[in-house]
Design a protein around this motif. Sequence first.
Motif, mmCIF file in Angstrom:
data_model
loop_
_atom_site.group_PDB
_atom_site.id
_atom_site.type_symbol
_atom_site.label_atom_id
_atom_site.label_comp_id
_atom_site.label_asym_id
_atom_site.label_seq_id
_atom_site.Cartn_x
_atom_site.Cartn_y
_atom_site.Cartn_z
ATOM 1 N N LEU A 266 0.858 -1.183 0.000
ATOM 2 C CA LEU A 266 0.000 0.000 0.000
ATOM 3 C C LEU A 266 0.891 1.229 0.000
ATOM 4 O O LEU A 266 1.603 1.495 0.980
ATOM 5 C CB LEU A 266 -0.914 0.000 1.226
ATOM 6 C CG LEU A 266 -1.793 1.235 1.404
ATOM 7 C CD1 LEU A 266 -2.802 1.359 0.266
ATOM 8 C CD2 LEU A 266 -2.518 1.190 2.753
ATOM 9 N N GLY A 267 0.877 1.953 -1.104
ATOM 10 C CA GLY A 267 1.720 3.134 -1.232
ATOM 11 C C GLY A 267 0.950 4.418 -1.010
ATOM 12 O O GLY A 267 -0.097 4.449 -0.348
ATOM 13 N N GLY A 268 1.459 5.485 -1.595
ATOM 14 C CA GLY A 268 0.808 6.788 -1.508
ATOM 15 C C GLY A 268 0.291 7.223 -2.863
ATOM 16 O O GLY A 268 0.119 6.416 -3.780
ATOM 17 N N LYS A 269 0.093 8.521 -3.017
ATOM 18 C CA LYS A 269 -0.477 9.049 -4.248
ATOM 19 C C LYS A 269 0.562 9.201 -5.353
ATOM 20 O O LYS A 269 0.240 9.562 -6.478
ATOM 21 C CB LYS A 269 -1.173 10.377 -3.971
ATOM 22 C CG LYS A 269 -2.359 10.222 -3.006
ATOM 23 C CD LYS A 269 -3.073 11.531 -2.754
ATOM 24 C CE LYS A 269 -4.221 11.338 -1.767
ATOM 25 N NZ LYS A 269 -4.972 12.593 -1.521
ATOM 26 N N GLU B 50 -6.825 6.720 -4.018
ATOM 27 C CA GLU B 50 -5.809 7.418 -4.802
ATOM 28 C C GLU B 50 -4.400 6.895 -4.535
ATOM 29 O O GLU B 50 -3.421 7.464 -5.017
ATOM 30 C CB GLU B 50 -5.865 8.917 -4.495
ATOM 31 C CG GLU B 50 -7.225 9.549 -4.778
ATOM 32 C CD GLU B 50 -7.248 11.022 -4.414
ATOM 33 O OE1 GLU B 50 -6.400 11.765 -4.941
ATOM 34 O OE2 GLU B 50 -8.099 11.416 -3.587
ATOM 35 N N CYS B 51 -4.310 5.814 -3.780
ATOM 36 C CA CYS B 51 -3.001 5.265 -3.410
ATOM 37 C C CYS B 51 -2.620 4.097 -4.307
ATOM 38 O O CYS B 51 -3.439 3.202 -4.564
ATOM 39 C CB CYS B 51 -3.016 4.798 -1.957
ATOM 40 S SG CYS B 51 -3.209 6.135 -0.760
ATOM 41 N N PHE B 52 -1.376 4.090 -4.771
ATOM 42 C CA PHE B 52 -0.884 2.959 -5.550
ATOM 43 C C PHE B 52 -0.801 1.721 -4.655
ATOM 44 O O PHE B 52 -0.442 1.800 -3.478
ATOM 45 C CB PHE B 52 0.504 3.281 -6.125
ATOM 46 C CG PHE B 52 0.455 4.223 -7.291
ATOM 47 C CD1 PHE B 52 0.283 3.736 -8.580
ATOM 48 C CD2 PHE B 52 0.562 5.590 -7.099
ATOM 49 C CE1 PHE B 52 0.223 4.596 -9.657
ATOM 50 C CE2 PHE B 52 0.500 6.470 -8.178
ATOM 51 C CZ PHE B 52 0.334 5.971 -9.459
ATOM 52 N N HIS B 53 -1.134 0.584 -5.237
ATOM 53 C CA HIS B 53 -1.094 -0.664 -4.484
ATOM 54 C C HIS B 53 -0.839 -1.821 -5.442
ATOM 55 O O HIS B 53 -1.055 -1.706 -6.649
ATOM 56 C CB HIS B 53 -2.400 -0.873 -3.703
ATOM 57 C CG HIS B 53 -3.628 -0.847 -4.558
ATOM 58 N ND1 HIS B 53 -4.201 0.330 -4.990
ATOM 59 C CD2 HIS B 53 -4.389 -1.839 -5.066
ATOM 60 C CE1 HIS B 53 -5.268 0.061 -5.727
ATOM 61 N NE2 HIS B 53 -5.396 -1.258 -5.791
ATOM 62 N N GLY B 54 -0.379 -2.932 -4.903
ATOM 63 C CA GLY B 54 -0.085 -4.083 -5.740
ATOM 64 C C GLY B 54 0.277 -5.297 -4.896
ATOM 65 O O GLY B 54 0.348 -5.229 -3.662
#
Length: 345
Positions: free
Chosen positions: A268-271, A296-300
Amino acid sequence: MYGSENNREDSERTAFRRAEKKYKLYYDNNASSKNKKKKQPKSVDLTEVLDFRSILQCHLQNGALPPGVIVLHDKFTSPVFSLQNHPGFYFIPGALNVEKQCSLIRESLVDFPQPPNRTNHNAMYGPVQDVFVAAKEGKVLVEDNSDSPKGWKFTTEKDASLRKCRSVSGSALLRKLRWSTLGLQFDWSKRNYEVSLPHNKIPDALCELAKQLAKPALPAGVEFRPEGAIVNYFGLGDTLGGHLDDMEADWSKPIVSLSLGCKAIFLLGGKSREDTPLAMFLRSGDVVLMARDARECFHGVPRIFTDKENAEIGHLETQLTHEDDLCFLKYIQTSRININIRQVF
């Protein structure tokens, strides 16, 4: 020289990409065999991976929580965790009991890939019926030139060997199944929902489950409307690169994400991709909600664990013991399924 090259490459990667690389499955290059099944995976430092199951156990025992983790008791039947620095993100460890997990695994393999639901196989073969059954029965998909327009159909292995046409085994199709879509169909080439495509509504039981699970992410009195879902299928070495789920109209409504099968690492990242992501374990039965700012957060997902020691699916193995369930067990022992339910409009 080689060391400086590697350092330069790492510095040119984004923070999210560096985290993906850190947790991705790599094999020991010194292994003598070229067969990946016989090679040993490189060890991975998992000390920084957030473990919500352990957090839940500690909290139930003595009320303790690690810094930055918040617990919500009043919006669900079991503890729901959120993160101080990621508003709109919710984690419900073990939200699905083992019976529900097994039921969803069966549906994900037998029912969810059925037309008019689309899968990644549509582009090559068109609508394909009963992939899981065909794999179980050892059938082969062959190109049928007798019809106009041409199509594909399953037949026996013996019949397929007599035909001079393209073919692919049902077991290969099952191994290569990567996604299916429920409800409103998502057009991956256009990156939007194509409402004109034929589709069935999301099954009622899954809709009701999603509505209940979505409650912690919604204000009192606001109901979640499940309109579309994407089912992802992961095998050994598969990953889901950092991305945003941004095709839905109202980002205040959560994506309801159900995890089934082998344990995974979720980032779980940020924008921005330059924001360092937080890594956490996802186990079978865990549920994640992403609403509002979290949308709006990058995730993978950079890694799933398919080895017996780390997959952590013993509870499924003790449940899927009936003869009719052995094919499901064989699949899920080395796979992960993720069901993402969304309100589109």
